[in-house]
Motif scaffolding. Structure first.
Motif, PDB file in Angstrom:
ATOM      1  N   VAL A   1       1.272  20.831   5.048  1.00 55.39           N
ATOM      2  CA  VAL A   1       0.416  19.857   4.384  1.00 55.39           C
ATOM      3  C   VAL A   1       1.274  18.847   3.625  1.00 55.39           C
ATOM      4  O   VAL A   1       2.250  19.223   2.960  1.00 55.39           O
ATOM      5  N   PHE A   2       0.893  17.583   3.743  1.00 57.94           N
ATOM      6  CA  PHE A   2       1.413  16.528   2.886  1.00 57.94           C
ATOM      7  C   PHE A   2       0.227  15.936   2.137  1.00 57.94           C
ATOM      8  O   PHE A   2      -0.854  15.774   2.725  1.00 57.94           O
ATOM      9  N   THR A   3       0.403  15.619   0.858  1.00 61.49           N
ATOM     10  CA  THR A   3      -0.639  14.885   0.148  1.00 61.49           C
ATOM     11  C   THR A   3      -0.126  13.484  -0.160  1.00 61.49           C
ATOM     12  O   THR A   3       1.056  13.291  -0.477  1.00 61.49           O
ATOM     13  N   LEU A   4      -1.037  12.518  -0.048  1.00 57.30           N
ATOM     14  CA  LEU A   4      -0.714  11.117  -0.281  1.00 57.30           C
ATOM     15  C   LEU A   4      -1.607  10.611  -1.397  1.00 57.30           C
ATOM     16  O   LEU A   4      -2.829  10.781  -1.352  1.00 57.30           O
ATOM     17  N   ASP A   5      -0.999   9.996  -2.401  1.00 58.67           N
ATOM     18  CA  ASP A   5      -1.746   9.471  -3.535  1.00 58.67           C
ATOM     19  C   ASP A   5      -1.057   8.199  -4.008  1.00 58.67           C
ATOM     20  O   ASP A   5       0.152   8.214  -4.269  1.00 58.67           O
ATOM     21  N   GLY A   6      -1.825   7.112  -4.072  1.00 59.35           N
ATOM     22  CA  GLY A   6      -1.234   5.849  -4.515  1.00 59.35           C
ATOM     23  C   GLY A   6      -0.115   5.362  -3.626  1.00 59.35           C
ATOM     24  O   GLY A   6       0.811   4.691  -4.096  1.00 59.35           O
TER      25      GLY A   6
ATOM     26  N   VAL B   1       0.823  -1.205   0.000  1.00 57.98           N
ATOM     27  CA  VAL B   1       0.000   0.000   0.000  1.00 57.98           C
ATOM     28  C   VAL B   1       0.861   1.261   0.000  1.00 57.98           C
ATOM     29  O   VAL B   1       0.538   2.245  -0.672  1.00 57.98           O
ATOM     30  N   LEU B   2       1.941   1.249   0.760  1.00 57.21           N
ATOM     31  CA  LEU B   2       2.825   2.413   0.864  1.00 57.21           C
ATOM     32  C   LEU B   2       4.125   2.150   0.122  1.00 57.21           C
ATOM     33  O   LEU B   2       4.715   1.067   0.246  1.00 57.21           O
ATOM     34  N   TRP B   3       4.585   3.165  -0.601  1.00 61.49           N
ATOM     35  CA  TRP B   3       5.777   3.045  -1.428  1.00 61.49           C
ATOM     36  C   TRP B   3       6.738   4.193  -1.104  1.00 61.49           C
ATOM     37  O   TRP B   3       6.730   5.231  -1.747  1.00 61.49           O
ATOM     38  N   GLY B   4       7.506   4.021  -0.055  1.00 63.64           N
ATOM     39  CA  GLY B   4       8.493   5.036   0.305  1.00 63.64           C
ATOM     40  C   GLY B   4       7.901   6.306   0.875  1.00 63.64           C
ATOM     41  O   GLY B   4       8.482   7.382   0.736  1.00 63.64           O
TER      42      GLY B   4
ATOM     43  N   LYS C   1      -3.697   6.615   3.659  1.00 62.62           N
ATOM     44  CA  LYS C   1      -3.548   7.440   4.863  1.00 62.62           C
ATOM     45  C   LYS C   1      -3.628   6.603   6.136  1.00 62.62           C
ATOM     46  O   LYS C   1      -2.781   6.725   7.030  1.00 62.62           O
ATOM     47  N   THR C   2      -4.658   5.768   6.233  1.00 60.80           N
ATOM     48  CA  THR C   2      -4.824   4.954   7.448  1.00 60.80           C
ATOM     49  C   THR C   2      -3.658   3.997   7.623  1.00 60.80           C
ATOM     50  O   THR C   2      -3.172   3.791   8.745  1.00 60.80           O
TER      51      THR C   2
END
Length: 243
Positions: A212-217, A27-30, A51-52
């Motif tokens: 702010v951080f944005t998380l996508d993919g 799910v998370l990539w670095g 995010k979760t």
């Protein structure tokens, strides 16, 4: 290096190069982010962005496959959640409360690692911040409205006197009216210097953000101020629409 007499901000949380997932599904990539002392950080992303998962790695509910989590000067990547809580981290999930326990019992769970001699005093301090809960301290959490449950979830997390409050989508299931009330409550604690990491898809919470951080993919796509986020045409369309 800081100039003589200046004070550099202290990093209370740093997650770096986090890779994680469930079973064989990554799910998370670095992914990574950081929160400084007295700073409010919003992690913005759509449902399914990861995010979760990132929050669960940060609080110790999910192991990191790779990467590291630091809480203050300590690397806590392999620490259990309770050990992180004892070092000043508190976590509020989307649910936030135990519905079968009373308001008072939820607060006692939240402050379970505080010395018994000070817990009673701490709970009374929390009630002073949330007088509506104080009036119904014996009521079951499951009997509260959605907005009241969110307030209890925040109060429960604050019962441990944390240095860092980590929250997963505090807007989930709430009407715009209650979202505004939650933001108003959190703004008081932000003004008092509580460091916060808030994972959200509701841009209204950017009113609380110092960063702010944005998380996508599963990847961090942006790191900066709210103004910088709004100034980026692509990100503005993604998070604020075309207006």
């Amino acid at each position: 290096m800081a100039e003589p007499g200046s004070t550099e901000p202290t990093t209370i949380l740093r997650a770096a190069n986090i890779e994680a997932g469930y079973g064989r599904v990554q799910v998370l990539w670095g992914a990574g982010l950081q929160v400084q002392d007295n700073q409010s950080v919003v992690l913005l992303g759509a449902n399914g962005a990861g995010k979760t998962t990132l929050l669960k790695v940060i609080v110790g509910l999910l192991p990191a496959w790779r990467g590291a989590v630091h809480l203050g000067p300590n690397e806590v990547t392999t620490w259990r959640t309770d050990r992180r809580v004892r070092r000043g981290m508190a976590y509020m999930s989307e649910i936030g409360v135990f519905p079968g326990l009373s308001i008072e019992e939820n607060l006692r769970v939240g402050g379970q690692f505080i010395e018994r001699s000070t817990l009673r005093h701490r709970i009374e301090e929390v009630y002073a911040d949330f007088p509506d809960l104080a009036q119904r301290r014996g009521a079951l959490a499951g009997s509260l409205s959605g907005g009241q449950r969110k307030m209890l979830g925040i109060a429960k997390a604050l019962a441990s006197s944390p240095r860092l409050l980590v929250m997963d989508e505090p807007s989930a299931g709430l009407s715009p009216l209650f979202v505004g009330q939650v933001i108003e409550v959190l703004s008081r604690f932000r003004a008092a210097g509580l460091a916060m990491l808030i994972a959200e898809q509701n841009v209204a919470f950017l009113d609380l953000a110092d960063r702010v951080f944005t998380l996508d993919g599963g990847r961090i796509r942006f790191d900066g101020s709210v103004a910088e986020l709004q100034a980026d045409d692509g990100l503005h369309r993604t998070y604020f629409g075309l207006a």
